[in-house]
Design a protein around this motif. Structure first.
Motif, mmCIF file in Angstrom:
data_model
loop_
_atom_site.group_PDB
_atom_site.id
_atom_site.type_symbol
_atom_site.label_atom_id
_atom_site.label_comp_id
_atom_site.label_asym_id
_atom_site.label_seq_id
_atom_site.Cartn_x
_atom_site.Cartn_y
_atom_site.Cartn_z
ATOM 1 N N PRO A 3 50.163 46.710 44.677
ATOM 2 C CA PRO A 3 49.280 47.227 43.619
ATOM 3 C C PRO A 3 47.877 46.631 43.629
ATOM 4 C CG PRO A 3 51.466 46.785 42.737
ATOM 5 C CD PRO A 3 51.467 46.254 44.143
ATOM 6 N N THR A 4 47.737 45.404 44.125
ATOM 7 C CA THR A 4 46.406 44.788 44.196
ATOM 8 C C THR A 4 45.447 45.628 45.023
ATOM 9 O OG1 THR A 4 47.308 42.574 43.900
ATOM 10 C CG2 THR A 4 45.166 42.703 44.929
ATOM 11 N N LYS A 5 45.976 46.355 46.007
ATOM 12 C CA LYS A 5 45.122 47.177 46.871
ATOM 13 C C LYS A 5 44.378 48.253 46.076
ATOM 14 C CE LYS A 5 47.035 45.234 50.586
ATOM 15 N NZ LYS A 5 46.343 44.247 51.416
ATOM 16 N N LEU A 6 44.936 48.615 44.918
ATOM 17 C CA LEU A 6 44.303 49.649 44.097
ATOM 18 C C LEU A 6 42.984 49.184 43.514
ATOM 19 C CD1 LEU A 6 47.484 50.940 42.210
ATOM 20 C CD2 LEU A 6 46.376 51.961 44.209
ATOM 21 N N LEU A 7 42.739 47.870 43.545
ATOM 22 C CA LEU A 7 41.472 47.330 43.042
ATOM 23 C C LEU A 7 40.335 47.503 44.039
ATOM 24 C CD1 LEU A 7 42.657 43.882 41.587
ATOM 25 C CD2 LEU A 7 42.095 45.941 40.289
ATOM 26 N N LYS A 8 40.670 47.789 45.277
ATOM 27 C CA LYS A 8 39.667 47.747 46.347
ATOM 28 C C LYS A 8 38.501 48.694 46.068
ATOM 29 C CE LYS A 8 40.832 46.764 50.539
ATOM 30 N NZ LYS A 8 41.328 46.768 51.927
ATOM 31 N N GLY A 9 37.304 48.113 46.071
ATOM 32 C CA GLY A 9 36.093 48.905 45.913
ATOM 33 C C GLY A 9 35.837 49.432 44.520
ATOM 34 N N THR A 10 36.538 48.904 43.505
ATOM 35 C CA THR A 10 36.339 49.431 42.151
ATOM 36 C C THR A 10 35.024 48.977 41.529
ATOM 37 O OG1 THR A 10 37.673 47.606 41.260
ATOM 38 C CG2 THR A 10 38.800 49.707 41.647
ATOM 39 N N LYS A 11 34.361 47.975 42.114
ATOM 40 C CA LYS A 11 33.032 47.570 41.630
ATOM 41 C C LYS A 11 31.928 47.986 42.589
ATOM 42 C CE LYS A 11 33.953 43.792 38.433
ATOM 43 N NZ LYS A 11 33.677 42.362 38.099
ATOM 44 N N SER A 12 32.158 47.814 43.879
ATOM 45 C CA SER A 12 31.133 48.181 44.854
ATOM 46 C C SER A 12 31.757 48.273 46.243
ATOM 47 C CB SER A 12 29.999 47.143 44.873
ATOM 48 O OG SER A 12 30.357 46.013 45.666
ATOM 49 N N LYS A 13 30.946 48.697 47.189
ATOM 50 C CA LYS A 13 31.348 48.730 48.597
ATOM 51 C C LYS A 13 30.602 47.665 49.396
ATOM 52 C CE LYS A 13 32.781 53.589 48.772
ATOM 53 N NZ LYS A 13 33.025 53.713 47.343
ATOM 54 N N LEU A 15 31.420 44.722 50.191
ATOM 55 C CA LEU A 15 32.253 43.995 51.152
ATOM 56 C C LEU A 15 33.255 44.927 51.845
ATOM 57 C CD1 LEU A 15 32.923 40.703 49.132
ATOM 58 C CD2 LEU A 15 31.402 40.983 51.103
ATOM 59 N N GLU A 16 33.009 46.222 51.778
ATOM 60 C CA GLU A 16 33.914 47.186 52.407
ATOM 61 C C GLU A 16 33.999 46.922 53.902
ATOM 62 O OE1 GLU A 16 34.634 51.746 51.487
ATOM 63 O OE2 GLU A 16 32.830 51.454 52.674
ATOM 64 N N GLY A 17 35.209 46.894 54.415
ATOM 65 C CA GLY A 17 35.417 46.649 55.836
ATOM 66 C C GLY A 17 35.461 45.178 56.208
ATOM 67 N N LYS A 18 35.165 44.287 55.260
ATOM 68 C CA LYS A 18 35.189 42.848 55.528
ATOM 69 C C LYS A 18 36.585 42.286 55.233
ATOM 70 C CE LYS A 18 30.743 42.860 56.295
ATOM 71 N NZ LYS A 18 30.196 42.711 57.646
ATOM 72 N N LYS A 19 37.014 41.364 56.089
ATOM 73 C CA LYS A 19 38.295 40.676 55.895
ATOM 74 C C LYS A 19 37.999 39.193 55.682
ATOM 75 C CE LYS A 19 41.000 44.022 58.553
ATOM 76 N NZ LYS A 19 41.941 44.229 59.675
ATOM 77 N N ILE A 20 38.451 38.685 54.549
ATOM 78 C CA ILE A 20 38.098 37.322 54.148
ATOM 79 C C ILE A 20 39.368 36.495 54.023
ATOM 80 C CG2 ILE A 20 37.049 35.913 52.327
ATOM 81 C CD1 ILE A 20 35.235 38.325 51.703
ATOM 82 N N LYS A 35 42.022 34.967 40.680
ATOM 83 C CA LYS A 35 40.881 35.676 40.083
ATOM 84 C C LYS A 35 39.775 35.872 41.112
ATOM 85 C CE LYS A 35 37.447 35.189 36.371
ATOM 86 N NZ LYS A 35 36.981 34.311 35.259
ATOM 87 N N LEU A 36 39.497 34.828 41.891
ATOM 88 C CA LEU A 36 38.470 34.912 42.927
ATOM 89 C C LEU A 36 38.835 35.961 43.970
ATOM 90 C CD1 LEU A 36 35.965 33.835 44.502
ATOM 91 C CD2 LEU A 36 37.516 32.156 45.531
ATOM 92 N N MET A 37 40.068 35.935 44.446
ATOM 93 C CA MET A 37 40.476 36.872 45.486
ATOM 94 C C MET A 37 40.410 38.318 45.001
ATOM 95 S SD MET A 37 43.475 34.832 47.591
ATOM 96 C CE MET A 37 44.515 34.373 46.209
ATOM 97 N N ARG A 38 40.800 38.539 43.761
ATOM 98 C CA ARG A 38 40.761 39.898 43.233
ATOM 99 C C ARG A 38 39.325 40.393 43.044
ATOM 100 N NH1 ARG A 38 45.909 41.495 41.325
ATOM 101 N NH2 ARG A 38 45.195 42.701 39.527
ATOM 102 N N GLU A 39 38.417 39.466 42.735
ATOM 103 C CA GLU A 39 37.012 39.866 42.617
ATOM 104 C C GLU A 39 36.451 40.260 43.984
ATOM 105 O OE1 GLU A 39 33.429 40.511 40.317
ATOM 106 O OE2 GLU A 39 35.583 40.492 39.914
ATOM 107 N N LEU A 40 36.827 39.550 45.033
ATOM 108 C CA LEU A 40 36.417 39.939 46.387
ATOM 109 C C LEU A 40 36.940 41.331 46.730
ATOM 110 C CD1 LEU A 40 37.139 36.550 48.187
ATOM 111 C CD2 LEU A 40 34.862 37.554 47.853
ATOM 112 N N ALA A 45 36.661 44.101 49.881
ATOM 113 C CA ALA A 45 37.200 43.228 50.928
ATOM 114 C C ALA A 45 38.723 43.314 51.020
ATOM 115 C CB ALA A 45 36.795 41.777 50.670
ATOM 116 N N GLU A 46 39.239 43.038 52.218
ATOM 117 C CA GLU A 46 40.664 42.764 52.428
ATOM 118 C C GLU A 46 40.785 41.240 52.450
ATOM 119 O OE1 GLU A 46 44.730 43.819 53.258
ATOM 120 O OE2 GLU A 46 43.015 45.041 52.668
ATOM 121 N N VAL A 47 41.726 40.692 51.688
ATOM 122 C CA VAL A 47 41.799 39.238 51.522
ATOM 123 C C VAL A 47 43.144 38.704 52.003
ATOM 124 C CG1 VAL A 47 41.684 37.326 49.875
ATOM 125 C CG2 VAL A 47 40.180 39.307 49.585
#
Length: 398
Positions: A3-13, A15-20, A35-40, A45-47
């Motif tokens: 379910p965390t994947k559903l957060l991807k890009g909900t604020k901006s793109k 870090l799109e395509g970046k893996k951290i 909290k930090l990872m979910r903000e990324l 980003a993929e974390v």
């Protein structure tokens, strides 16, 4: 899919395509790592996550998996995780970084998954280190920090000092720093948006001003909605709410400053939106500070119309205005907005009646007007902003 994947890009793109890869070590600040990872992730980003053994006494692996949406690694096995993660990821973020881990990585010691993986990244890909410890300990390892910060592709995110402790920087500061260093350069893409926002002020004397009650909420909602759709956004803000940390903001006060900054910046943008409440009049101001015993007469003179000046300067850009009126019926409100649309040759104008939803209200009712269409939209400012963005996307494509 986690379910965390559903957060991807909900604020901006950004870090799109970046893996951290986030490496968590045993400071109490580790509790903030989900909290930090979910903000990324919210910025695209993929974390991935690795931890030292001691971290599990502070925060469980399930909480960390909740944060990143991927398996959490705590040791190096036959799968040679340190090599796999180096090959997979664009950067390493050590958060929080204890005195122990900072000292070891600077000395080249590799006795756990975190410092071993660091050696893979060191000198090859960006590494971000976020210290967290007692201030005395920070002073004791200053040599290691100084040596690391002088290495290529190693970044120290400075702590904040409170109660004798070097506490981790805020999640927003860390994510903003990572975006700055490795984020997608959307400035180079088309569809760059400049938003004018907030209420301007005009000085009566050196301490008093005339202004309005614009909250800036609509402009910020627009900035967030455009950013979420992958646009590059900057905002010029007078008084009122500022955009979030990941959107560049320019501060001004007066209508003249707003106009000058907009003319200066607009050359680099494709779309200009003025949601600001810009003063129609300025004051022939007094020097110094007026005495409270006086009864001054204020002489007003008209300010230039920002939308008019922008259109004169930039004939081929998409320019969108707002028209706020008070207690008009629907027909009159739409007609007044259309007059301004045609007068300044705007591509779109958004009209609203302040008698229904006043400055600062979280909800609004507007008419989105182009030369060919009028659509009434109501809801939260976030919802209305998203609808405006949808309409602008249609303009861009047409």
């Amino acid at each position: 899919m986690h379910p965390t994947k559903l957060l991807k890009g909900t604020k901006s793109k950004l870090l799109e395509g970046k893996k951290i890869l986030v490496a968590v070590t045993s400071s109490i600040a580790a509790i903030e790592s989900p909290k930090l990872m979910r903000e990324l992730i919210r910025h695209g980003a993929e974390v991935y996550c690795i931890v030292t053994e001691e971290v599990k006494k502070i925060i469980g692996k399930d909480a960390l998996k909740f944060g990143c949406g991927n398996d959490v690694y705590e040791e190096i096995t036959g799968d040679i995780e340190h090599i796999f993660l180096y090959n997979e990821c664009d950067c390493l973020l050590i958060y929080p970084a204890t005195a122990n881990i900072i000292s070891k990585i600077n000395l080249g010691i590799a006795d756990n998954i975190v410092n071993t993986t660091f050696l893979m990244f060191f000198g090859n890909k960006p590494v971000f280190i976020v210290p967290a410890m007692h201030e005395n300990m920070l002073k004791s390892i200053e040599r290691h920090i100084d040596e690391l910060k002088n290495k290529d592709n190693v970044y120290i995110v400075s702590p904040r000092f409170e109660e004798g402790k070097a506490k981790v920087a805020s999640v927003e500061e860390i994510v903003g720093f990572i975006i700055e260093k490795i984020g997608n350069d959307l400035k180079r893409e088309r569809n760059r948006v400049l938003i004018l926002n907030g209420g301007t002020v005009e000085f009566i004397d050196k301490v008093r001003v005339i202004t309005n009650l614009s909250s800036g909420k609509m402009g910020v909602a627009l900035a967030e909605a455009f950013c979420k759709e992958g646009f590059y956004v900057e905002v010029i803000t007078a008084m009122g709410l500022e955009p979030p940390y990941y959107i560049k903001n320019h501060r001004v006060l007066t209508a003249k400053e707003m106009l000058n900054k907009a003319i200066e910046l607009a050359k680099d943008f494709d779309i200009i939106i003025s949601s600001a409440a810009i003063s129609d009049f300025t004051v022939e101001s007094f020097e110094g500070k007026l005495s409270s015993e006086e009864e001054p007469i204020l002489k007003l003179k008209r300010n230039p119309k920002v939308l008019e000046e922008l259109r004169k300067a930039y004939k081929d850009k998409i320019i969108i205005g707002f028209k706020a009126e008070y207690n008009l019926n629907e027909e009159d409100l739409i007609n007044k907005a259309k007059e301004r649309l045609n007068k300044y040759n705007l591509n779109m104008i958004i009209a609203n009646d302040l008698s229904k939803h006043y400055f600062g209200d979280d909800y609004t009712e507007v008419y989105i007007i182009t030369k060919d269409d009028v659509e009434k939209v109501s809801g939260s400012k976030k919802e209305v902003a998203e609808k405006i963005v949808e309409k602008v996307v249609g303009l861009v494509k047409s």
